[in-house]
Write an enzyme that holds these catalytic residues in place. Sequence first.
Site, PDB file in Angstrom:
ATOM      1  N   CYS A   1       0.744  -1.252   0.000  1.00 31.85           N
ATOM      2  CA  CYS A   1       0.000   0.000   0.000  1.00 31.85           C
ATOM      3  C   CYS A   1       0.781   1.315   0.000  1.00 31.85           C
ATOM      4  O   CYS A   1       0.658   2.103  -0.920  1.00 31.85           O
ATOM      5  CB  CYS A   1      -0.939  -0.039   1.184  1.00 31.85           C
ATOM      6  SG  CYS A   1      -1.618   1.528   1.542  1.00 31.85           S
TER       7      CYS A   1
ATOM      8  N   HIS B   1      -2.010   7.351   5.187  1.00 29.85           N
ATOM      9  CA  HIS B   1      -0.970   6.317   5.233  1.00 29.85           C
ATOM     10  C   HIS B   1       0.364   6.749   4.629  1.00 29.85           C
ATOM     11  O   HIS B   1       1.118   5.927   4.114  1.00 29.85           O
ATOM     12  CB  HIS B   1      -1.456   5.029   4.530  1.00 29.85           C
ATOM     13  CG  HIS B   1      -0.760   3.812   5.063  1.00 29.85           C
ATOM     14  ND1 HIS B   1      -0.624   2.657   4.338  1.00 29.85           N
ATOM     15  CD2 HIS B   1      -0.133   3.604   6.247  1.00 29.85           C
ATOM     16  CE1 HIS B   1       0.041   1.765   5.053  1.00 29.85           C
ATOM     17  NE2 HIS B   1       0.341   2.313   6.208  1.00 29.85           N
TER      18      HIS B   1
END
Length: 570
Positions: free
Chosen positions: A77, A126
């Site tokens: 990710c 993130h």
Amino acid sequence: MPQSALPSLFFLAVMMLLSTELDASQPKKPNIIFIIADDLGWNDVGFHGSNQIPTPNIDALAYSGVILNNYYVMPVCTPSRSALMTGMQHRVIFANEPWGLPLQEKLLPQYLREQGYKNHIVGKWHLGHFKKEYTPLYRGFDSHFGYWSGHQDYYDHTAQESLFYWGYDMRRNMNVSLDSRGKYTTTLLTEEAVKIVHDHNTSEPLFLYLAHLATHSANPYLPLQAPEEVVQKFSYIEDKDRRIFAAMLSLMDESVGEVTRALSEKGMLDDSIIIFTTDNGGPAGGFNLNAASNWPLRGVKDSLWEGGVRGAALIWSPLIKNTPRVSNQMIHIQDWLPTLLTAIGADSTLNKSAQLDGRDVWAAINDPAAQTYDELLLVIDNQRNLSALIKRKVDDIWKLSIGTIQNGKFDKRIGPCGRDHKYDWIALKECPVTKSIRKTKCPLPSSSIINDIRQAAEVSCQTEQGGKLFQRCHPELGEICLFNLKDDPCETNNLADKRRDIVDELFESLSEHNNTLVPPRNTPHDPASNPKCWDNVWTNWRDYPPPRLCETDLRRPKAESGQYTAELIS
Ligand SMILES: *[C@@H]1O[C@H](CO)[C@@H](O)[C@H](O)[C@H]1NC(C)=O
Ligand SMILES: *[C@@H]1O[C@H](CO)[C@@H](O)[C@H](O)[C@H]1NC(C)=O
Ligand SMILES: *[C@@H]1O[C@H](CO)[C@@H](O)[C@H](O)[C@H]1NC(C)=O
Ligand SMILES: *[C@@H]1O[C@H](CO)[C@@H](O)[C@H](O)[C@H]1NC(C)=O
Ligand SMILES: *[C@@H]1O[C@H](CO)[C@@H](O)[C@H](O)[C@H]1NC(C)=O
């Protein structure tokens, strides 16, 4: 006022008039709606041929835009999101690690802000949060509703990291958004995105970055979550995990419909670019406690197999020429930054001496005859001895890959193929996207064209014929794998022994990339990040003096119960 000032004042006024006129004659920059799904597999979208879980809204955009069928992502990710934001490759950030995307790097929303865009992020960030400077509002976004870490519980919005760090993670801008508790994440993010579109001042261009939680696993103690009434719609799916996954996915598909409808209601669709992409390959067969499908591709998220790095993606816009079509041009998630800047006529603002990994592929998106590039580095991870590179040579597409994950446990083709159902044409024809795009220059094409598109977007595997047996590859035994993706997208026939010449050539290219590699920036866990020290909230802890509780070592507390046994990669 001295007389001599008059002519120059007059001149100034004329210039001002002229310049406003110039501005007015400049067409407004297009809106960019970037929707990124989390951990969605190749075979989880209907447009790649599966009929198991209807995704009518995503499919409708795909069939009327450009399906990016040879599109690569990073296997996990953070690297994908940072590649998207900066055009460069980086590594995963765990919520308890004190680092983030380096502040000197200029992110996509910062470029867009200079062009007059209003930038909003909804959902997952993130890219670092240990200090406020690393969070969205300090990196080019005007607003953020969502979470800073890599995943969360779909209802209570807590994120558990590395077994022992566990805290609430939902923000409205810099404030903790406690009133989100109890409401399903996908619903919250969709409502926010729709509100942003409705409230948008359409004389300015909009950049909406909608980063969904779906279909990522929640925390290890209850990884797959969806409202029971939605799960029940999929009672025909026997595998319970896949059934819940189906519900998570269908709610995200509805979200794509809601956002597109909002754009239509605001009259914004005609000058919008909508991108839908996954961040990495799907976690199938229990990987990360999830139930995605990359069929017929091999491997899962985090792996070098096509199932880990070949991503589901599309771009839809009335501004694109030659739609609808399936593009087989090689494209990578790191290409969006330079590509979008070209699309909006701002490519000249790119710093030419800053070396991006990403390349401008806007011409190829508009022109089926245009090639992109011949060589693509997928991964070099020297800590885990994983690397892979793709090189096109005339008509062949060679892929060299070295190493595997978890001793080869996920090297197979995993996840349902979904071909034993019927395609839901009614859902496709009646979904919000189909209705919203009807009056644009890119409406849903006829069923026969859609059938052709579906066929062209489906991967078919090479089979063993005429007694010629395939050479299997066993990377877990240290074998180097070489595949020709042109005939063998399913990576079944290892040609490393037959084509030493190609292995050597690709290895040489890999070594060259290796020599220019920037060392990974990952840092060890910081016990002071522990939400236990901060009212059970994930926060920008390095902005504050460490609280007293954190003077004790919280790295190895006793597990409260035996149930937290798995660690997720986000
Ligand atoms: C954040 O909280 C402060 C203090 O309660 C409040 O004044 C401010 O309006 C809030 N900001 C947002 C964006 O909600
Ligand atoms: C909308 O944006 C334009 C251009 O920036 C500005 O002139 C106008 O005042 C804005 N309208 C509102 C209602 O904020
Ligand atoms: C452009 O990039 C180079 C190399 O990274 C950097 O040294 C320079 O400061 C950058 N220039 C601007 C204007 O950002
Ligand atoms: C890395 O993988 C290659 C190819 O599988 C193997 O030859 C080499 O010994 C491995 N190196 C380490 C440090 O494991
Ligand atoms: C990259 O270089 C490092 C040492 O500099 C070496 O250990 C590693 O095997 C190399 N990896 C590749 C893929 O060439």
